[in-house]
Design a protein around this motif. Structure first.
Motif, PDB file in Angstrom:
ATOM      1  N   PRO A  12       7.858  19.137 -13.090  1.00  0.00           N
ATOM      2  CA  PRO A  12       7.184  17.961 -13.661  1.00  0.00           C
ATOM      3  C   PRO A  12       5.690  17.892 -13.366  1.00  0.00           C
ATOM      4  N   ILE A  13       5.232  18.575 -12.321  1.00  0.00           N
ATOM      5  CA  ILE A  13       3.790  18.602 -12.043  1.00  0.00           C
ATOM      6  C   ILE A  13       3.226  20.003 -12.269  1.00  0.00           C
ATOM      7  N   GLY A  14       4.017  20.853 -12.919  1.00  0.00           N
ATOM      8  CA  GLY A  14       3.618  22.238 -13.140  1.00  0.00           C
ATOM      9  C   GLY A  14       3.909  23.073 -11.903  1.00  0.00           C
ATOM     10  N   GLN A  15       3.715  24.368 -12.022  1.00  0.00           N
ATOM     11  CA  GLN A  15       3.910  25.250 -10.879  1.00  0.00           C
ATOM     12  C   GLN A  15       2.641  25.260 -10.041  1.00  0.00           C
ATOM     13  N   PHE A  16       2.783  25.647  -8.789  1.00  0.00           N
ATOM     14  CA  PHE A  16       1.635  25.651  -7.887  1.00  0.00           C
ATOM     15  C   PHE A  16       0.588  26.647  -8.376  1.00  0.00           C
ATOM     16  N   GLU A  17      -0.635  26.157  -8.534  1.00  0.00           N
ATOM     17  CA  GLU A  17      -1.769  26.994  -8.898  1.00  0.00           C
ATOM     18  C   GLU A  17      -2.783  26.888  -7.772  1.00  0.00           C
ATOM     19  N   CYS A  18      -2.871  27.948  -7.014  1.00  0.00           N
ATOM     20  CA  CYS A  18      -3.749  27.963  -5.851  1.00  0.00           C
ATOM     21  C   CYS A  18      -5.190  28.248  -6.268  1.00  0.00           C
ATOM     22  N   PRO A  19      -6.116  27.412  -5.833  1.00  0.00           N
ATOM     23  CA  PRO A  19      -7.523  27.691  -6.158  1.00  0.00           C
ATOM     24  C   PRO A  19      -8.005  28.933  -5.420  1.00  0.00           C
ATOM     25  N   SER A  20      -8.980  29.561  -5.993  1.00  0.00           N
ATOM     26  CA  SER A  20      -9.574  30.722  -5.338  1.00  0.00           C
ATOM     27  C   SER A  20     -11.087  30.614  -5.467  1.00  0.00           C
ATOM     28  N   PRO A  21     -11.783  30.517  -4.408  1.00  0.00           N
ATOM     29  CA  PRO A  21     -11.293  30.520  -3.036  1.00  0.00           C
ATOM     30  C   PRO A  21     -10.745  29.152  -2.636  1.00  0.00           C
ATOM     31  N   ILE A  22      -9.952  29.129  -1.577  1.00  0.00           N
ATOM     32  CA  ILE A  22      -9.467  27.877  -1.001  1.00  0.00           C
ATOM     33  C   ILE A  22     -10.587  27.339  -0.109  1.00  0.00           C
ATOM     34  N   THR A  23     -10.981  26.104  -0.361  1.00  0.00           N
ATOM     35  CA  THR A  23     -12.087  25.506   0.391  1.00  0.00           C
ATOM     36  C   THR A  23     -11.569  24.637   1.539  1.00  0.00           C
ATOM     37  N   LYS A  24     -12.487  24.257   2.418  1.00  0.00           N
ATOM     38  CA  LYS A  24     -12.138  23.313   3.487  1.00  0.00           C
ATOM     39  C   LYS A  24     -11.664  21.993   2.893  1.00  0.00           C
ATOM     40  N   ALA A  25     -12.272  21.591   1.791  1.00  0.00           N
ATOM     41  CA  ALA A  25     -11.863  20.342   1.118  1.00  0.00           C
ATOM     42  C   ALA A  25     -10.434  20.461   0.597  1.00  0.00           C
ATOM     43  N   TYR A 155      -2.873  29.363   1.925  1.00  0.00           N
ATOM     44  CA  TYR A 155      -2.064  29.232   0.711  1.00  0.00           C
ATOM     45  C   TYR A 155      -0.826  28.384   0.994  1.00  0.00           C
ATOM     46  N   ASN A 156      -0.190  28.643   2.125  1.00  0.00           N
ATOM     47  CA  ASN A 156       1.053  27.943   2.442  1.00  0.00           C
ATOM     48  C   ASN A 156       0.845  26.446   2.646  1.00  0.00           C
ATOM     49  N   VAL A 157      -0.323  26.057   3.140  1.00  0.00           N
ATOM     50  CA  VAL A 157      -0.632  24.624   3.258  1.00  0.00           C
ATOM     51  C   VAL A 157      -0.586  23.996   1.865  1.00  0.00           C
TER      52      VAL A 157
END
Length: 181
Positions: A12-25, A155-157
């Motif tokens: 319902p919220i789509g599949q996980f799309e990890c940003p690249s790069p992962i920022t501190k924010a 990524y796991n976070v």
């Protein structure tokens, strides 16, 4: 039911799309999701009747009760995986069969309160741990045996913040469709 409709019920919220790069924010936002999730989740499900808890959120899916117990099991595993990755060099983690676990009698029949309390405890521990991680810690990883790939902790976070919202949406959407919310 069309494949598209079933896919929307599954994700319902789509599949996980990890940003690249992962920022501190990104990390900070994901930790906030994990910190707030247990209270939001409990508020969503604590007043449901036995019949409502034993309703599947989609055709062929789990009941609300099974979803609550699954989140408890899954997030417990995630916490352990973080600890392994932080204390071992690229550990090979043990996977588990989520579908089979959801079919066990405790997942199908037991009160959800025990899992809600466990989710509160495990998230309290997880969030406390995550807030202390350094950038170097977040680059550590574990090996997932099903894909034989490295899963980086940053990524796991994000994946578990998504997982929290994913299952919340399963139940929230069911409650809306049924007029229970």
């Amino acid at each position: 039911m069309t494949d598209l409709k079933l896919e929307q019920l599954k994700y319902p919220i789509g599949q996980f799309e990890c940003p690249s790069p992962i920022t501190k924010a990104d990390i900070k936002n994901w930790i906030t999701v994990l910190e707030q999730f247990p209270i939001r989740f409990e508020a969503l499900v604590k007043h449901l009747t036995k019949e409502q808890l034993d309703t599947v959120y989609r055709p062929g899916g789990w009941t609300v009760r099974q979803v609550v117990h699954h989140v408890s099991d899954s997030h417990h595993h995630s916490y352990t995986r973080f600890k392994w990755a932080l204390t071992e060099d690229k550990p090979l983690i043990k996977a588990y069969n989520e579908a089979d676990w959801a079919e066990l009698s405790d997942s199908k029949n037991d009160p959800i309160q025990m899992s809600l309390e466990h989710i509160k405890a495990i998230h309290y521990k997880l969030v406390n741990l995550l807030k202390q991680l350094t950038e170097k810690d977040l680059k550590k990883c574990f090996i997932h045996p099903e894909t034989n790939s490295e899963v980086v902790l940053s990524y796991n976070v994000g994946n578990y913040a998504w997982h929290s919202n994913h299952h919340y949406a399963h139940i929230e959407n069911l409650l809306k469709r049924k007029g229970w919310l």
